[in-house]
Design a protein around this motif. Sequence first.
Motif, PDB file in Angstrom:
ATOM      1  N   UNK A 152      24.803  -3.041  -8.192  1.00  0.00           N
ATOM      2  CA  UNK A 152      23.585  -2.699  -7.459  1.00  0.00           C
ATOM      3  C   UNK A 152      23.386  -1.193  -7.437  1.00  0.00           C
ATOM      4  N   UNK A 153      24.417  -0.452  -7.057  1.00  0.00           N
ATOM      5  CA  UNK A 153      24.251   0.993  -6.922  1.00  0.00           C
ATOM      6  C   UNK A 153      24.108   1.676  -8.281  1.00  0.00           C
ATOM      7  N   UNK A 154      24.673   1.080  -9.306  1.00  0.00           N
ATOM      8  CA  UNK A 154      24.459   1.632 -10.650  1.00  0.00           C
ATOM      9  C   UNK A 154      22.993   1.488 -11.048  1.00  0.00           C
ATOM     10  N   UNK A 155      22.389   0.339 -10.718  1.00  0.00           N
ATOM     11  CA  UNK A 155      20.970   0.124 -11.028  1.00  0.00           C
ATOM     12  C   UNK A 155      20.099   1.079 -10.226  1.00  0.00           C
ATOM     13  N   UNK A 156      20.463   1.297  -8.961  1.00  0.00           N
ATOM     14  CA  UNK A 156      19.701   2.225  -8.118  1.00  0.00           C
ATOM     15  C   UNK A 156      19.785   3.642  -8.677  1.00  0.00           C
ATOM     16  N   UNK A 157      20.966   4.047  -9.109  1.00  0.00           N
ATOM     17  CA  UNK A 157      21.129   5.408  -9.647  1.00  0.00           C
ATOM     18  C   UNK A 157      20.310   5.589 -10.924  1.00  0.00           C
ATOM     19  N   UNK A 158      20.322   4.584 -11.801  1.00  0.00           N
ATOM     20  CA  UNK A 158      19.539   4.687 -13.035  1.00  0.00           C
ATOM     21  C   UNK A 158      18.043   4.800 -12.736  1.00  0.00           C
ATOM     22  N   UNK A 159      17.578   4.013 -11.787  1.00  0.00           N
ATOM     23  CA  UNK A 159      16.148   3.972 -11.494  1.00  0.00           C
ATOM     24  C   UNK A 159      15.669   5.199 -10.728  1.00  0.00           C
ATOM     25  N   UNK A 160      16.462   5.662  -9.779  1.00  0.00           N
ATOM     26  CA  UNK A 160      16.020   6.741  -8.887  1.00  0.00           C
ATOM     27  C   UNK A 160      16.475   8.123  -9.321  1.00  0.00           C
ATOM     28  N   UNK A 161      17.614   8.191 -10.005  1.00  0.00           N
ATOM     29  CA  UNK A 161      18.209   9.487 -10.316  1.00  0.00           C
ATOM     30  C   UNK A 161      18.875  10.136  -9.125  1.00  0.00           C
ATOM     31  N   UNK A 162      18.948   9.423  -7.996  1.00  0.00           N
ATOM     32  CA  UNK A 162      19.484   9.983  -6.755  1.00  0.00           C
ATOM     33  C   UNK A 162      20.932   9.551  -6.541  1.00  0.00           C
ATOM     34  N   UNK A 163      21.792  10.444  -6.075  1.00  0.00           N
ATOM     35  CA  UNK A 163      23.144  10.027  -5.700  1.00  0.00           C
ATOM     36  C   UNK A 163      23.110   9.151  -4.447  1.00  0.00           C
ATOM     37  N   UNK A 164      24.063   8.274  -4.348  1.00  0.00           N
ATOM     38  CA  UNK A 164      24.111   7.341  -3.217  1.00  0.00           C
ATOM     39  C   UNK A 164      24.136   8.089  -1.886  1.00  0.00           C
ATOM     40  N   UNK A 165      24.790   9.250  -1.865  1.00  0.00           N
ATOM     41  CA  UNK A 165      24.931   9.990  -0.609  1.00  0.00           C
ATOM     42  C   UNK A 165      23.572  10.425  -0.059  1.00  0.00           C
ATOM     43  N   UNK A 166      22.649  10.775  -0.948  1.00  0.00           N
ATOM     44  CA  UNK A 166      21.320  11.197  -0.482  1.00  0.00           C
ATOM     45  C   UNK A 166      20.562  10.025   0.130  1.00  0.00           C
ATOM     46  N   UNK A 167      20.692   8.852  -0.473  1.00  0.00           N
ATOM     47  CA  UNK A 167      20.011   7.673   0.067  1.00  0.00           C
ATOM     48  C   UNK A 167      20.634   7.276   1.399  1.00  0.00           C
ATOM     49  N   UNK A 168      21.927   7.405   1.514  1.00  0.00           N
ATOM     50  CA  UNK A 168      22.590   7.095   2.784  1.00  0.00           C
ATOM     51  C   UNK A 168      22.186   8.092   3.869  1.00  0.00           C
TER      52      UNK A 168
ATOM     53  N   UNK B  42      18.994  -2.661   1.767  1.00  0.00           N
ATOM     54  CA  UNK B  42      20.343  -3.233   1.679  1.00  0.00           C
ATOM     55  C   UNK B  42      21.278  -2.563   2.684  1.00  0.00           C
ATOM     56  N   UNK B  43      21.157  -1.247   2.835  1.00  0.00           N
ATOM     57  CA  UNK B  43      21.989  -0.549   3.820  1.00  0.00           C
ATOM     58  C   UNK B  43      21.700  -1.073   5.222  1.00  0.00           C
ATOM     59  N   UNK B  44      20.418  -1.245   5.575  1.00  0.00           N
ATOM     60  CA  UNK B  44      20.073  -1.764   6.898  1.00  0.00           C
ATOM     61  C   UNK B  44      20.673  -3.149   7.112  1.00  0.00           C
ATOM     62  N   UNK B  45      20.565  -4.000   6.110  1.00  0.00           N
ATOM     63  CA  UNK B  45      21.118  -5.353   6.223  1.00  0.00           C
ATOM     64  C   UNK B  45      22.636  -5.314   6.390  1.00  0.00           C
ATOM     65  N   UNK B  46      23.304  -4.448   5.643  1.00  0.00           N
ATOM     66  CA  UNK B  46      24.766  -4.373   5.727  1.00  0.00           C
ATOM     67  C   UNK B  46      25.221  -3.802   7.062  1.00  0.00           C
ATOM     68  N   UNK B  47      24.508  -2.795   7.559  1.00  0.00           N
ATOM     69  CA  UNK B  47      24.867  -2.235   8.866  1.00  0.00           C
ATOM     70  C   UNK B  47      24.705  -3.291   9.953  1.00  0.00           C
ATOM     71  N   UNK B  48      23.621  -4.044   9.886  1.00  0.00           N
ATOM     72  CA  UNK B  48      23.391  -5.082  10.889  1.00  0.00           C
ATOM     73  C   UNK B  48      24.429  -6.190  10.783  1.00  0.00           C
ATOM     74  N   UNK B  49      24.766  -6.564   9.556  1.00  0.00           N
ATOM     75  CA  UNK B  49      25.760  -7.620   9.349  1.00  0.00           C
ATOM     76  C   UNK B  49      27.116  -7.209   9.911  1.00  0.00           C
ATOM     77  N   UNK B  50      27.383  -5.910   9.911  1.00  0.00           N
ATOM     78  CA  UNK B  50      28.641  -5.396  10.442  1.00  0.00           C
ATOM     79  C   UNK B  50      28.589  -5.163  11.951  1.00  0.00           C
TER      80      UNK B  50
END
Length: 767
Positions: free
Chosen positions: A342-358, A302-310
């Motif tokens: 979306x990011x709430x679901x990612x946090x629940x599933x991964x346990x990772x903060x958004x900053x680490x994924x970014x 999703x990050x790759x898609x958003x960066x490209x869209x921008x």
Amino acid sequence: MSNAPIDDPRQDAPSVTAPKESAVGIPAIAGSARVTGAQSGARRGLLTLTAVNQKRGFDCPGCAWPEPDHRHPAEFCENGAKAVAEEATRREVGPEFFAAHSIAELAERSGYWLGQQGRITVPAYAAPGAEHYVPVSWDEAFGIIADRLNGLDSPDEALFYTSGRTSNEAAFAYQLFARRFGTNNLPDCSNMCHESSGSALVETLGVGKGSVLLDDIYQADLIIVAGQNPGTNHPRMLTALEKAKRAGTRIITVNPLPEAGMQRFRNPQTARGLVGAGTLLTDLFLQVRVGGDLALFSALNRILLQVDEAGGEALDHEFIAEHTHGFDAYAKSLLDQDEEAFWAAVRRATGLPRERIEEAAAMVLASQRIVVCWAMGLTQHRHAVPTIREVVDFLLLRGNIGRPGAGVCPVRGHSNVQGDRTMGIWERPPAEFLDALRDEFGFEPPREHGLDTVDAIRAMRDGRAKVFFAMGGNFVSASPDTAATEAAMRRCRLTVQVSTKLNRSHAVTGEHALILPALGRTDRDVQGGAEQFVSVEDSMGQVHASRGRVEPLSAEMRSEVAVVCGLARRVLGADDPLPWEEFTADYDRLRDRISRVVPGFEDYNEKVRRPGGFTLPHAPRDDRAFPTATGKANFTVNPITAPEVPEGRLLLQTLRSHDQFNTTIYGLNDRYRGIHHGRRVVLVNPEDIAELGLQAGAYVDLVSEWRDGADRRAPHFLVVEYPTAKGCAAAYYPETNVLVPLDSTAEVSNTPTSKSIVVRLEPDSGL
């Protein structure tokens, strides 16, 4: 050489020290020397170790990591040395052993004790009601098997299982015999490990194998190692990662546990590794929750898609337009989701903060060539196939398929499990393969799909399968739901184990039971007065010869090719037109037939004799051609899902210790994780220990929870405080396979979900 242990060592009172932060180095050398000396002695040990993975030697019976073009004189790892030493042992299991130990006694022994007794040197038979195995001749053994097979109401009442040790030649002969007999019931160990990888890769790329070679590892800008512990399971991979790292590659490790091998590698073949600091491998460690990998790769995409869209040019639009299908639907499925949800679901599933994924995404955007490696941490979940499809989506977005230094790298855990599948060991063979068999051998193979491992257990349980024949392996210990598997095996009319050493499966018998002693990789194989060789295929599709070096301990030990072909002649009768005797006498004749059936093996006998062998074609890698239903690489939509864990429960993953290869236990230590003199431990996050009202050092029972309500219990495990992901736990298999429900399997692949078991921890029951 030391004698086999008489008593089973105590295993339920391990000691615990702090886990290591580096792997290999001098302790690995010491461990290799110690086990070699104890098992085979100095002379026999030297003869084998100098030939392991050499171009004129034999293939290690351990993992399937490929060999580099330039071989070091010591081209093996510590666990490979253990595997070779135990196979080349001078300890023998013969008539005296079987007379001294009843089947009931063997059933009470640990897998460690059984494996330490040595090589099986005689065929052995247990008649109905017998308390002991007794020696029999090969002719008698084949007669018993032929009578039971030919007495079945249908060929589909027989099961022909294969482990990943079996050579290409033996595997091809084995599947040929099974299909000539009339069944596609060819379950194998791949059903329990990388079946999810094959299912996802065939759908998305058209080829169910990895797309990279060793040179791609060395050329990558970024390598992601997800759900894999190379330091224990594929130690020679660390050398390749070190070489890549020194060339500038960055590495992201994704795992619920920090593993010593991915932290710092002390290469025992360099001064820096022996006395220096070694090499720091991981640049970014993402400590994902068990089963959270699908959400992690979805977030990266999703990050790759958003960066490209921008306007950030994050995607390879030319590659996507020319070589892929389904991009628009895939992009819409991710971009249309609500940001916060979306990011709430990612946090629940991964346990990772958004900053680490970014942070990981920034490393991806800075890299042109990316390889993703994975193993059982991704494949043994309910949502394993969608997870691997999402990994493929990740690589497709930036054109990282069919480019040097990029691609998919599922790392196989057994030396020839990939080659066995290539040779036709599969319960669902493609029509093209069956057509080629028909045209080459002049008979019509069965077309109805057979049974995989889980369905084979169900069939034995229900009385639909009556003969179980295993070409290697330890089916009882490798399979899920141990109690159900053992009960199913005991319902068979006949169980046959073609084996090098004793294991649990020899003590769990059908009405009739046979053990047939096989040659191993280390043994010289002489047929028809001439020395033979076999071949194997590694994780990267490279095929090479393997030639044993040591004299077999007994003339009664037969090669797997000889076992299969001799049995085929006895079962099918003298009138069968297939030249089974010729195949046994000269493996070249068998390879000639393979060359006309299996694509990529043309001129097999000539190519396999080249130093280092040859590389099989791979259309996505070689030509950016994708033999899928659409003719292109397929983007797939994979909604985020992860295991649900009720309050007060943990999500358990099974794993290996460092003194272990698959179900073979070499010792009772796991020095990298700080576990000594025992295996019944459960590794738990300190916060979870406190929240559950437990204490480190206490003993508990592990009880799995599944929708059928059955009480699956693994008693008496020591609670060990360990830096696992919160809410997750880990314990060794096969001791915890009892907790894996037979019906808890991955979608599509039917692989047991050994990496996502919901458990509660109860006070030690004293069982």
